[in-house]
Design an enzyme around this catalytic site. Structure first.
Site, PDB file in Angstrom:
ATOM      1  CE  LYS A  17      -1.969  -1.064   3.936  1.00 18.54           C
ATOM      2  NZ  LYS A  17      -1.262  -2.319   4.255  1.00 18.54           N
ATOM      3  NE  ARG A  92      -4.438   0.399   9.095  1.00 16.64           N
ATOM      4  CZ  ARG A  92      -3.269  -0.178   9.064  1.00 16.64           C
ATOM      5  NH1 ARG A  92      -3.081  -1.342   9.593  1.00 16.64           N
ATOM      6  NH2 ARG A  92      -2.255   0.428   8.521  1.00 16.64           N
ATOM      7  NE  ARG A 131       7.898  -2.495   6.242  1.00 20.20           N
ATOM      8  CZ  ARG A 131       6.587  -2.319   6.400  1.00 20.20           C
ATOM      9  NH1 ARG A 131       5.887  -1.747   5.445  1.00 20.20           N
ATOM     10  NH2 ARG A 131       5.993  -2.745   7.487  1.00 20.20           N
ATOM     11  NE  ARG A 164       6.510  -0.481  10.173  1.00 21.45           N
ATOM     12  CZ  ARG A 164       5.386  -0.407   9.468  1.00 21.45           C
ATOM     13  NH1 ARG A 164       5.369   0.223   8.303  1.00 21.45           N
ATOM     14  NH2 ARG A 164       4.286  -0.965   9.907  1.00 21.45           N
ATOM     15  NE  ARG A 175       2.032  -4.817  11.077  1.00 22.17           N
ATOM     16  CZ  ARG A 175       3.111  -4.725  10.301  1.00 22.17           C
ATOM     17  NH1 ARG A 175       4.242  -5.314  10.663  1.00 22.17           N
ATOM     18  NH2 ARG A 175       3.071  -4.046   9.183  1.00 22.17           N
TER      19      ARG A 175
HETATM   20  P1  AP5 Z   1       4.965  -1.652   1.859  1.00 23.42           P
HETATM   21  O1  AP5 Z   1       4.620  -0.842   0.661  1.00 23.42           O
HETATM   22  O2  AP5 Z   1       5.739  -1.001   2.938  1.00 23.42           O
HETATM   23  O3  AP5 Z   1       3.638  -2.368   2.410  1.00 23.42           O
HETATM   24  P2  AP5 Z   1       2.384  -1.787   3.206  1.00 23.42           P
HETATM   25  O4  AP5 Z   1       1.177  -2.451   2.671  1.00 23.42           O
HETATM   26  O5  AP5 Z   1       2.409  -0.294   3.200  1.00 23.42           O
HETATM   27  O6  AP5 Z   1       2.732  -2.386   4.615  1.00 23.42           O
HETATM   28  P3  AP5 Z   1       2.639  -1.801   6.102  1.00 23.42           P
HETATM   29  O7  AP5 Z   1       3.278  -2.840   6.971  1.00 23.42           O
HETATM   30  O8  AP5 Z   1       3.228  -0.423   6.199  1.00 23.42           O
HETATM   31  O9  AP5 Z   1       1.148  -1.776   6.341  1.00 23.42           O
HETATM   32  P4  AP5 Z   1       0.445  -1.858   7.673  1.00 23.42           P
HETATM   33  O10 AP5 Z   1      -0.928  -1.579   7.235  1.00 23.42           O
HETATM   34  O11 AP5 Z   1       0.634  -3.070   8.461  1.00 23.42           O
HETATM   35  O12 AP5 Z   1       1.227  -0.752   8.555  1.00 23.42           O
HETATM   36  P5  AP5 Z   1       1.003   0.806   8.773  1.00 23.42           P
HETATM   37  O13 AP5 Z   1       2.301   1.462   8.741  1.00 23.42           O
HETATM   38  O14 AP5 Z   1      -0.092   1.335   7.933  1.00 23.42           O
HETATM   39  O15 AP5 Z   1       5.764  -2.948   1.337  1.00 23.42           O
HETATM   40  C1  AP5 Z   1       6.257  -3.910   2.254  1.00 23.42           C
HETATM   41  C2  AP5 Z   1       7.628  -4.445   1.768  1.00 23.42           C
HETATM   42  O16 AP5 Z   1       7.459  -5.133   0.529  1.00 23.42           O
HETATM   43  C3  AP5 Z   1       8.665  -3.336   1.488  1.00 23.42           C
HETATM   44  O17 AP5 Z   1       9.918  -3.833   1.844  1.00 23.42           O
HETATM   45  C4  AP5 Z   1       8.588  -3.109  -0.032  1.00 23.42           C
HETATM   46  O18 AP5 Z   1       9.811  -2.663  -0.565  1.00 23.42           O
HETATM   47  C5  AP5 Z   1       8.207  -4.496  -0.529  1.00 23.42           C
HETATM   48  N1  AP5 Z   1       7.310  -4.490  -1.687  1.00 23.42           N
HETATM   49  C6  AP5 Z   1       6.232  -3.675  -1.882  1.00 23.42           C
HETATM   50  N2  AP5 Z   1       5.602  -4.014  -3.038  1.00 23.42           N
HETATM   51  C7  AP5 Z   1       6.291  -5.071  -3.556  1.00 23.42           C
HETATM   52  C8  AP5 Z   1       6.108  -5.887  -4.727  1.00 23.42           C
HETATM   53  N3  AP5 Z   1       5.104  -5.680  -5.591  1.00 23.42           N
HETATM   54  N4  AP5 Z   1       6.987  -6.900  -4.941  1.00 23.42           N
HETATM   55  C9  AP5 Z   1       8.021  -7.128  -4.066  1.00 23.42           C
HETATM   56  N5  AP5 Z   1       8.229  -6.388  -2.941  1.00 23.42           N
HETATM   57  C10 AP5 Z   1       7.379  -5.378  -2.683  1.00 23.42           C
HETATM   58  O19 AP5 Z   1       0.433   0.780  10.278  1.00 23.42           O
HETATM   59  C11 AP5 Z   1       1.276   0.438  11.355  1.00 23.42           C
HETATM   60  C12 AP5 Z   1       0.500   0.471  12.654  1.00 23.42           C
HETATM   61  O20 AP5 Z   1      -0.041   1.789  12.875  1.00 23.42           O
HETATM   62  C13 AP5 Z   1      -0.723  -0.452  12.721  1.00 23.42           C
HETATM   63  O21 AP5 Z   1      -0.371  -1.768  13.088  1.00 23.42           O
HETATM   64  C14 AP5 Z   1      -1.553   0.261  13.807  1.00 23.42           C
HETATM   65  O22 AP5 Z   1      -1.023   0.023  15.083  1.00 23.42           O
HETATM   66  C15 AP5 Z   1      -1.332   1.719  13.466  1.00 23.42           C
HETATM   67  N6  AP5 Z   1      -2.340   2.215  12.504  1.00 23.42           N
HETATM   68  C16 AP5 Z   1      -2.094   2.663  11.245  1.00 23.42           C
HETATM   69  N7  AP5 Z   1      -3.231   3.067  10.652  1.00 23.42           N
HETATM   70  C17 AP5 Z   1      -4.227   2.882  11.571  1.00 23.42           C
HETATM   71  C18 AP5 Z   1      -5.643   3.090  11.539  1.00 23.42           C
HETATM   72  N8  AP5 Z   1      -6.271   3.586  10.463  1.00 23.42           N
HETATM   73  N9  AP5 Z   1      -6.353   2.754  12.641  1.00 23.42           N
HETATM   74  C19 AP5 Z   1      -5.757   2.264  13.746  1.00 23.42           C
HETATM   75  N10 AP5 Z   1      -4.425   2.027  13.832  1.00 23.42           N
HETATM   76  C20 AP5 Z   1      -3.662   2.338  12.749  1.00 23.42           C
END
Ligand code: AP5
Length: 218
Positions: A17, A92, A131, A164, A175
């Site tokens: 994402k 979410r 990552r 992270r 998660r």
């Molecule tokens: P990446 O693009 O970083 O993936 P992502 O989907 O953004 O993953 P996240 O782990 O950031 O999502 P998340 O939803 O768990 O965490 P968030 O930070 O939002 O890609 C991942 C890896 O794969 C990278 O190394 C990249 O290079 C590689 N990659 C990408 N695409 C690829 C491809 N096509 N092929 C190969 N490799 C690829 O949230 C973190 C925490 O914040 C949550 O757990 C929660 O505690 C809190 N939080 C955030 N938003 C909310 C909300 N709305 N409500 C409540 N709590 C929240």
């Protein structure tokens, strides 16, 4: 006609994402909002929100809806979003989705598309354990799929790369469970509004982005 449009990137942790949102937003000339990045910034800065969010993030749990909502609303009302925004990691929960609908009406934005990037758990584990993110500019790498030119150093700004705390096997599984329980129901929610488009996240970054651009018409 609405003032501007919003795109949502939905999907399990590690589905890409953030990677895709960072590519799509400039292509559309819009702002990129990542609630996860904003929360981690708050933790780093030791703000009240950051102090509250820290334990949730490290345990892989969602922060309370009102905390996520406040951060989202402040960002979406900001001047950077004048031409629209691409948000990843929000909403979410069904509650957040309802409040988001109401917020979009208040700020006169139209929800254009919800891009749902699908990826199985086996792939998620590979993506997240490899990552690395830049401490300074937030650029995201992968030790195998997208390595930096010099190990541990950001290609963009020379900043230090780090892993992270929530990217360990145990927390990733929490998660993923939280995603299935709290966030997966949003797929039906947005399907009903006719805005949801499913994307195969298992292809390489370029192929996924081409598909997203085709859907967004850019
Ligand atoms: P990446 O693009 O970083 O993936 P992502 O989907 O953004 O993953 P996240 O782990 O950031 O999502 P998340 O939803 O768990 O965490 P968030 O930070 O939002 O890609 C991942 C890896 O794969 C990278 O190394 C990249 O290079 C590689 N990659 C990408 N695409 C690829 C491809 N096509 N092929 C190969 N490799 C690829 O949230 C973190 C925490 O914040 C949550 O757990 C929660 O505690 C809190 N939080 C955030 N938003 C909310 C909300 N709305 N409500 C409540 N709590 C929240």
């Amino acid at each position: 006609m609405s003032r501007a449009v919003a795109y949502v990137l939905l999907g399990p942790p590690g589905s890409g994402k953030g990677t895709q949102a960072k590519l799509l937003a400039p292509k559309l000339g819009m702002a990129h909002i990542s609630i996860g990045d904003l929360l981690r910034e708050a933790v780093r800065n030791g703000t009240e929100v950051g102090k509250l969010a820290k334990s949730y993030i490290e345990a892989g749990k969602l922060v309370p809806d009102e905390v996520a909502m406040k951060i989202a609303e402040d960002a979406m009302k900001g001047p950077a979003c004048e031409k629209g925004f691409v948000v990843d990691g929000f909403p979410r929960t069904i509650e957040q989705a309802k409040l988001f609908d109401a917020l979009l009406k208040r700020i006169d934005f139209n929800l254009e598309k919800v891009l749902y990037i699908d990826l199985p758990l086996k792939e998620i584990l590979k993506r997240l354990t490899g990552r690395r993110s830049c401490k300074k500019c937030g650029a995201v790498y992968h030790v195998v799929f997208n390595p930096p030119k010099k190990e541990g150093v950001c290609d963009v700004c020379g900043g230090e790369l780090y892993q992270r705390k929530d990217d360990t096997d145990d927390v990733i599984k929490v998660r993923f469970d939280v995603y299935q329980k709290e966030t997966f129901p949003l797929i039906d929610y947005f399907k009903r509004s006719g805005k949801l488009v499913k994307i195969d996240g298992s292809k390489d970054v370029k192929s996924v982005f081409s598909e997203i651009c085709r859907i967004a018409g850019v």
